[in-house]
Design a protein around this motif. Structure first.
Motif, PDB file in Angstrom:
ATOM      1  N   LEU A  98       2.806   2.995  13.092  1.00  0.00           N
ATOM      2  CA  LEU A  98       3.655   1.807  13.175  1.00  0.00           C
ATOM      3  C   LEU A  98       4.716   1.974  14.261  1.00  0.00           C
ATOM      4  O   LEU A  98       4.939   1.078  15.079  1.00  0.00           O
ATOM      5  N   GLU A  99       5.355   3.131  14.276  1.00  0.00           N
ATOM      6  CA  GLU A  99       6.382   3.381  15.297  1.00  0.00           C
ATOM      7  C   GLU A  99       5.782   3.348  16.705  1.00  0.00           C
ATOM      8  O   GLU A  99       6.372   2.764  17.619  1.00  0.00           O
ATOM      9  N   ASN A 100       4.616   3.959  16.877  1.00  0.00           N
ATOM     10  CA  ASN A 100       3.962   3.971  18.193  1.00  0.00           C
ATOM     11  C   ASN A 100       3.581   2.563  18.644  1.00  0.00           C
ATOM     12  O   ASN A 100       3.797   2.196  19.799  1.00  0.00           O
ATOM     13  N   GLU A 101       3.020   1.787  17.726  1.00  0.00           N
ATOM     14  CA  GLU A 101       2.604   0.429  18.084  1.00  0.00           C
ATOM     15  C   GLU A 101       3.811  -0.473  18.350  1.00  0.00           C
ATOM     16  O   GLU A 101       3.757  -1.351  19.198  1.00  0.00           O
ATOM     17  N   PHE A 102       4.894  -0.240  17.625  1.00  0.00           N
ATOM     18  CA  PHE A 102       6.118  -1.005  17.871  1.00  0.00           C
ATOM     19  C   PHE A 102       6.633  -0.719  19.280  1.00  0.00           C
ATOM     20  O   PHE A 102       7.003  -1.647  20.019  1.00  0.00           O
ATOM     21  N   LEU A 103       6.654   0.553  19.679  1.00  0.00           N
ATOM     22  CA  LEU A 103       7.098   0.915  21.034  1.00  0.00           C
ATOM     23  C   LEU A 103       6.201   0.285  22.102  1.00  0.00           C
ATOM     24  O   LEU A 103       6.686  -0.231  23.106  1.00  0.00           O
ATOM     25  N   LYS A 104       4.893   0.319  21.869  1.00  0.00           N
ATOM     26  CA  LYS A 104       3.959  -0.292  22.824  1.00  0.00           C
ATOM     27  C   LYS A 104       4.218  -1.788  22.937  1.00  0.00           C
ATOM     28  O   LYS A 104       4.237  -2.344  24.046  1.00  0.00           O
ATOM     29  N   ALA A 105       4.395  -2.441  21.795  1.00  0.00           N
ATOM     30  CA  ALA A 105       4.633  -3.888  21.807  1.00  0.00           C
ATOM     31  C   ALA A 105       5.912  -4.213  22.566  1.00  0.00           C
ATOM     32  O   ALA A 105       5.932  -5.125  23.403  1.00  0.00           O
ATOM     33  N   CYS A 106       6.970  -3.473  22.292  1.00  0.00           N
ATOM     34  CA  CYS A 106       8.249  -3.719  22.991  1.00  0.00           C
ATOM     35  C   CYS A 106       8.105  -3.506  24.486  1.00  0.00           C
ATOM     36  O   CYS A 106       8.588  -4.312  25.290  1.00  0.00           O
TER      37      CYS A 106
END
Length: 115
Positions: A98-106
């Protein structure tokens, strides 16, 4: 099962059209809110509080979906389901993703032409 894209470009395009120059402010707000949600999820797991984890995942799912962060929203659905069932260890395993995908999305939301 196929993983959704990092961002739903149809949602992003529509938001950019509607919001114009305010889109960047929306992205900044999403980033701040997301960081707070991640912290609250970690706290819920530390406190062994399944209901709090479910609520945070549910709220994060909504804001992510509204902004087109499809993978973040999908992971939040999974975390919410595990937390609803009281399986916090299974939910907690998804936090790194979740943290990795959030960073990618941002990152993609802030990159011109990416979203």
């Amino acid at each position: 099962m196929q993983q959704p894209p990092v961002l739903d470009t149809a949602v992003i395009d529509e938001l950019r059209e509607i919001m114009g120059e305010e889109f960047d402010r929306l992205v900044a707000s999403f980033e701040r809110d997301g960081q707070q949600r991640l912290q609250a999820l970690h706290q819920a797991f530390s406190a062994d509080d399944a209901e709090q984890a479910r609520q945070q995942a549910h709220s994060f799912k909504g804001s992510s979906g509204n902004l087109g962060a499809a993978r973040v929203a999908a992971l939040c659905v999974e975390i919410e389901q595990y937390a609803r069932g009281g399986d916090l260890p299974a939910a907690a395993v998804l936090m790194e993703a979740l943290e990795n995908e959030f960073l990618k999305a941002c990152d993609q939301l802030k990159t011109p032409g990416m979203a």
